[in-house]
Design a protein around this motif. Structure first.
Motif, PDB file in Angstrom:
ATOM      1  N   ARG A 298       0.870  -1.198   0.000  1.00  0.00           N
ATOM      2  CA  ARG A 298       0.000   0.000   0.000  1.00  0.00           C
ATOM      3  C   ARG A 298       0.897   1.236   0.000  1.00  0.00           C
ATOM      4  N   PRO A 299       0.715   2.130  -0.982  1.00  0.00           N
ATOM      5  CA  PRO A 299       1.696   3.215  -1.196  1.00  0.00           C
ATOM      6  C   PRO A 299       1.923   4.124   0.019  1.00  0.00           C
ATOM      7  N   ILE A 300       0.832   4.519   0.702  1.00  0.00           N
ATOM      8  CA  ILE A 300       1.037   5.453   1.831  1.00  0.00           C
ATOM      9  C   ILE A 300       1.772   4.749   2.971  1.00  0.00           C
ATOM     10  N   ALA A 301       1.375   3.472   3.217  1.00  0.00           N
ATOM     11  CA  ALA A 301       2.054   2.704   4.272  1.00  0.00           C
ATOM     12  C   ALA A 301       3.533   2.556   3.926  1.00  0.00           C
ATOM     13  N   LEU A 302       3.787   2.267   2.644  1.00  0.00           N
ATOM     14  CA  LEU A 302       5.177   2.114   2.205  1.00  0.00           C
ATOM     15  C   LEU A 302       5.941   3.433   2.392  1.00  0.00           C
ATOM     16  N   GLY A 303       5.249   4.535   2.090  1.00  0.00           N
ATOM     17  CA  GLY A 303       5.872   5.850   2.272  1.00  0.00           C
ATOM     18  C   GLY A 303       6.279   6.077   3.719  1.00  0.00           C
TER      19      GLY A 303
ATOM     20  N   THR B 257      10.267   6.035   8.095  1.00  0.00           N
ATOM     21  CA  THR B 257      10.726   5.479   9.372  1.00  0.00           C
ATOM     22  C   THR B 257      12.177   5.024   9.255  1.00  0.00           C
ATOM     23  N   LEU B 258      12.447   4.283   8.164  1.00  0.00           N
ATOM     24  CA  LEU B 258      13.808   3.758   7.995  1.00  0.00           C
ATOM     25  C   LEU B 258      14.803   4.897   7.798  1.00  0.00           C
ATOM     26  N   ILE B 259      14.405   5.889   6.994  1.00  0.00           N
ATOM     27  CA  ILE B 259      15.296   7.037   6.763  1.00  0.00           C
ATOM     28  C   ILE B 259      15.545   7.761   8.084  1.00  0.00           C
ATOM     29  N   SER B 260      14.475   7.930   8.851  1.00  0.00           N
ATOM     30  CA  SER B 260      14.577   8.643  10.122  1.00  0.00           C
ATOM     31  C   SER B 260      15.516   7.904  11.085  1.00  0.00           C
ATOM     32  N   ILE B 261      15.343   6.572  11.167  1.00  0.00           N
ATOM     33  CA  ILE B 261      16.205   5.782  12.067  1.00  0.00           C
ATOM     34  C   ILE B 261      17.665   5.913  11.630  1.00  0.00           C
TER      35      ILE B 261
END
Lengths: 162, 499
Positions: free
Chosen positions: B471-476, B481-485
Motif C-alpha cells: 500500500r503506497p502510503i504505508a510504504l511511504g 521510518t527507515l530514513i529517520s532511524i
C-alpha cells in the motif's frame, strides 16, 4: 562503580527482567483460553513482541558497553547526578513519600500532608520548627480549600475519620 | 475554513475561555521562570485541574501554560543567567551579558517581541496547514496508521538522550506498560495481576506526573537546600535607550526573527526534536548570516531574537502532527494529547470532520494566547526574577503536594497516587542509570493506537507483513521510518561515537 561494569550489570538486569516477563509473567497473567491460528490475534502477541525487543536491546546495550574502548568508557551519564550523601537524602525523601501515601489512607489528606511537609522541610534544613509548621499548615490548607471549593475534588478523609 | 473560523470566534470569545488563557499563561510564566520547574511540569501539574472543565477551556488553560512556560524560561535566563527551561538555554548567551551591562530590560523586550511574533506566525501556519493535512489523513486505514505510528515512534530516538539503545528500551517499556488492562481486540485481561484497578490499564496522568514531576522532586529533595545570595542585585541602567528596543534595532533583527520562525516551525512539525534544538539551530544560523557575528555571545540583540523566535515558533507547529494525525510533536503536546483523550476527543483527522468549529475556536485561542502572554509578560518582567529566589527546600515539598492531589483528582483514587509514586521512583532510577523518561511516555500514549492498527493490519493480510509494502502510503511511512532511524543513528554516532 566502574562505568562499563555498571552498564553491563544494568543490561543484564533488564535482560533477566525481560525474560521473566516472557516466560513467567505473560503465560501466567494473560488470559488465553483458546489457541489462535494467527499469532497476531493472540492477546499475548504485542506484550511478547515488546518484551522480546527489550531483551534484544538489553543484549545490544551489554555488547555496546563491552565494545567501547576502555578510554572512552567513562561515565558520562552521571554528569549532573547526586553525590552519595545527596542520593541518600533522596531515598529518605522517597521513603517519607511512600509512608505518606500509606498513612493518607488511614489519617486522611489533611493530617498526612501537614506531617509529611513538616518532615520534608526539616530534612531540607529548614531548622526553625515554627517556620516548617507554619508553611506546612498554610500550604496544606490552601491546597485543600482550592481543590474542595473550586475544583470540587474531595480529598481523602481517612478511614479513621469516616 | 472561513465559516469555521467565524464560528470558532463565536465559541472562543466566552469569558471562561479568555480567563483560562490568562490563568494558564500566568501559571506557565511563573512556573517557567522558576529554575528546575519546566514548562512540561507546569502543563503536567495543571492537567488534573482541567478534568471538570469544558473541552475548549481545558485546552486553552494548557496551551496558555505551554506558551507562557516557554517565555517564562527566558526571563530568568536573561536576568539571572539561569534558563528556566531548556528552551531558553541559548538566550542566556546574549541575554545575561546584556543584563550585566545594565540592559536587562532591553533584552527582555527583544525576547518578548521576537517570541510573540514567531509564535503568532507559527500559529498561522498551523491554521493554514492543519485542515488540508487532516483531509489526507482521513484516507488512512490500519496499515497506514500502523506505519505512521512506527514513524512517530522514531520520536523516541529524538528524545532518547545520550544513548539511543537506552531510549529505545525506555520506549519499548512504554509499549509494554500500555498493554496492561483489557486486550483491545479480544477484550481479555492482560498483565493486570488480578488487581481490579489495573483492568482499565495504567492511568496516564499519575504515570506522567510520576515520571516528570515526582522524579524531579526526589532529585531536588536529595540536594542540600541552598539559600540564595541576598546581595545579588540586577544591574539596571537609567539611560532610556538601554531600556527599550528602538524601531531600528527591531528592524535590524527582523530578518533573524523570520529565519528563526521558519526554523522553529519546520522543527515543530517534525515530531520529537523540540524547542531546545530549534533555539540553538536558529542561533547558529543567525550568527552565520549576521554582518556582525563577533557580537554574538557578547550581548547581541540579534542573538536573543534568534534564540527566542526559534523556540517559540516550535509551539504552534507541534500541534500540526497532533491535531492532523494524532501524533504528539513533543513531550508537552503528548501531555496535552492526554487532556484531549480524557475529555473524549481523540486527536486525529476525525477531529476536523466531527468538531471543526471547536478546533478552529482552539486555533483562534492560540492567537489570543500570544496577545495575552505578550501583555502578561510585560507585567511579569518586573517581578519574575524574584521567583528564582524561592528556596528549593520549600518549593519542592509543595510541588510534591500538587503531584499527589493531581494524581488523585482524576478518579478520586488512592491507587492512582500509588501509581504516581511508583513511577516517580521508577523515573528517578531511570535518570540515575541514564535512561530518558520521555520515550516511555510517548510510546505509552501511542501504543494502544499502534497495537490495534498493527493487529488489524495483520488480520487483514492473514498474517503477511507484505501489506505494509503493497500500500503506497504505508510504504511511504515505512520508508520515512527507515530514513529517520538511519539519520538519527548517524547523527548520534557523529556526536558521541557511541550508541
Amino acid at each position: 562503580m566502574q562505568y562499563r561494569k555498571r552498564e553491563v550489570l544494568t543490561a543484564v538486569s533488564i535482560l533477566v527482567a525481560a525474560l521473566a516477563i516472557i516466560f513467567y509473567v505473560i503465560p501466567n497473567f494473560i488470559d488465553m483460553e483458546e489457541e489462535f491460528e494467527l499469532a497476531s490475534l493472540s492477546p499475548a502477541f504485542f506484550p511478547n513482541l515488546a518484551a522480546w525487543i527489550i531483551a534484544a536491546l538489553a543484549g545490544l546495550l551489554a555488547i555496546s558497553a563491552l565494545w567501547q574502548p576502555k578510554k572512552s568508557a567513562t561515565d558520562n551519564s552521571d554528569e549532573e547526578w547526586l553525590s552519595r550523601a545527596e542520593e541518600l537524602n533522596a531515598y529518605k525523601a522517597a521513603l517519607v513519600i511512600v509512608g505518606y501515601v500509606l498513612a493518607m489512607k488511614y489519617i486522611g489528606f489533611l493530617i498526612a500532608t501537614v506531617l509529611v511537609l513538616a518532615v520534608l522541610l526539616v530534612l531540607q534544613d529548614i531548622k526553625k520548627p515554627l517556620h516548617a509548621g507554619l508553611i506546612s499548615i498554610l500550604v496544606t490548607g490552601g491546597v485543600f480549600l482550592f481543590f474542595y471549593f473550586i475544583m470540587q475534588v474531595h480529598l481523602p478523609k481517612g478511614l479513621i475519620f469516616e | 475554513m472561513l465559516d469555521n473560523l467565524i464560528s470558532g470566534l463565536g465559541i472562543i470569545f466566552h469569558w471562561e475561555h479568555i480567563l483560562a488563557i490568562v490563568v494558564g499563561s500566568s501559571l506557565g510564566l511563573v512556573v517557567g521562570a522558576i529554575p528546575g520547574l519546566t514548562a512540561t511540569m507546569a502543563v503536567a501539574l495543571i492537567l488534573p485541574m482541567t478534568f471538570d472543565m469544558d473541552f475548549v477551556t481545558s485546552i486553552m488553560l494548557l496551551v496558555g501554560a505551554y506558551k507562557g512556560g516557554i517565555f517564562g524560561g527566558s526571563i530568568t535566563a536573561i536576568l539571572l543567567n539561569t534558563p528556566g527551561t531548556p528552551a531558553s538555554a541559548a538566550t542566556v548567551l546574549d541575554g545575561y551579558t546584556l543584563t550585566k551591562q545594565g540592559k536587562g530590560v532591553k533584552a527582555l523586550k527583544m525576547a518578548k517581541y521576537s517570541s510573540t511574533l514567531a509564535d503568532f506566525c507559527s500559529d498561522l501556519v498551523l491554521i493554514a496547514v492543519a485542515a488540508p493535512l487532516a483531509t489526507v489523513a482521513l484516507k488512512f486505514g490500519p496499515p497506514e496508521i500502523a506505519m505512521l505510528i512506527a514513524f512517530s515512534l522514531t520520536i523516541v530516538a529524538g528524545v532518547a538522550g545520550k544513548s539511543i539503545i537506552k531510549g529505545l528500551i525506555a520506549g519499548t517499556l512504554g509499549l509494554l506498560l500500555a498493554t496492561v488492562g483489557l486486550d483491545p481486540i479480544m477484550t481479555t485481561r492482560r498483565l493486570s495481576f488480578n488487581i481490579v484497578e489495573l483492568d482499565s490499564g495504567i492511568s496516564l496522568i499519575p504515570l506522567l506526573i510520576g515520571l516528570f514531576a515526582l522524579s524531579e522532586v526526589l532529585f531536588q529533595l536529595g540536594k542540600k537546600s541552598e539559600t540564595y545570595d541576598d546581595q545579588f542585585v540586577i544591574k539596571h541602567s537609567t539611560h532610556p535607550a538601554d531600556n527599550r528596543v528602538s524601531w531600528i534595532e527591531f528592524k535590524r533583527s527582523l530578518r533573524t526573527i523570520i529565519r528563526g520562525t521558519a526554523i522553529g516551525t519546520g522543527i515543530g512539525i517534525i515530531p520529537g526534536i523540540g524547542t531546545g534544538i530549534a533555539s540553538f539551530m536558529s542561533y547558529a544560523q543567525a550568527k552565520r548570516a549576521s554582518k556582525t557575528p563577533e557580537k554574538f555571545g557578547r550581548g547581541s540583540l540579534e542573538g536573543i531574537a534568534a534564540s527566542e523566535s526559534g523556540n517559540s515558533a516550535v509551539v504552534g507547529a507541534t500541534f500540526i502532527p497532533l491535531l492532523t494525525m494524532g501524533i504528539p510533536g513533543d513531550i508537552i503536546t503528548a501531555v496535552i494529547m492526554g487532556a484531549f483523550m480524557i475529555q473524549g476527543f481523540i486527536p486525529g483527522p476525525l477531529l476536523f470532520q466531527d468538531h471543526s468549529q471547536i478546533i478552529y475556536a482552539i486555533f483562534i485561542g492560540f492567537i489570543i494566547c500570544d496577545i495575552v502572554y505578550f501583555i502578561i509578560g510585560t507585567i511579569a518582567m518586573k517581578y519574575a526574577a524574584y521567583l528564582s529566589k524561592v528556596p528549593r527546600g520549600v518549593l519542592f515539598p509543595i510541588v510534591l503536594v500538587f503531584c499527589v492531589v493531581g494524581s488523585y483528582a482524576i478518579q478520586h483514587s488512592l491507587f492512582d497516587i500509588g501509581i504516581m509514586v511508583f513511577f516517580g521512583i521508577v523515573g528517578f532510577f531511570m535518570i540515575k542509570f541514564g535512561f530518558a523518561t520521555a520515550p516511555l511516555l510517548i510510546a505509552f500514549i501511542l501504543s494502544p493506537i499502534g497495537e490495534a492498527a498493527l493487529r488489524q493490519s495483520l488480520l487483514m493480510s492473514g498474517g503477511s507483513l507484505m501489506i505494509f509494502v503493497t500500500r503506497p502510503i504505508a510504504l511511504g511511512f515505512l520508508s520515512l521510518t527507515l530514513i529517520s532511524i538511519f539519520g538519527i543513528m548517524r547523527s548520534h554516532r557523529k556526536r558521541q561515537g557511541v550508541y
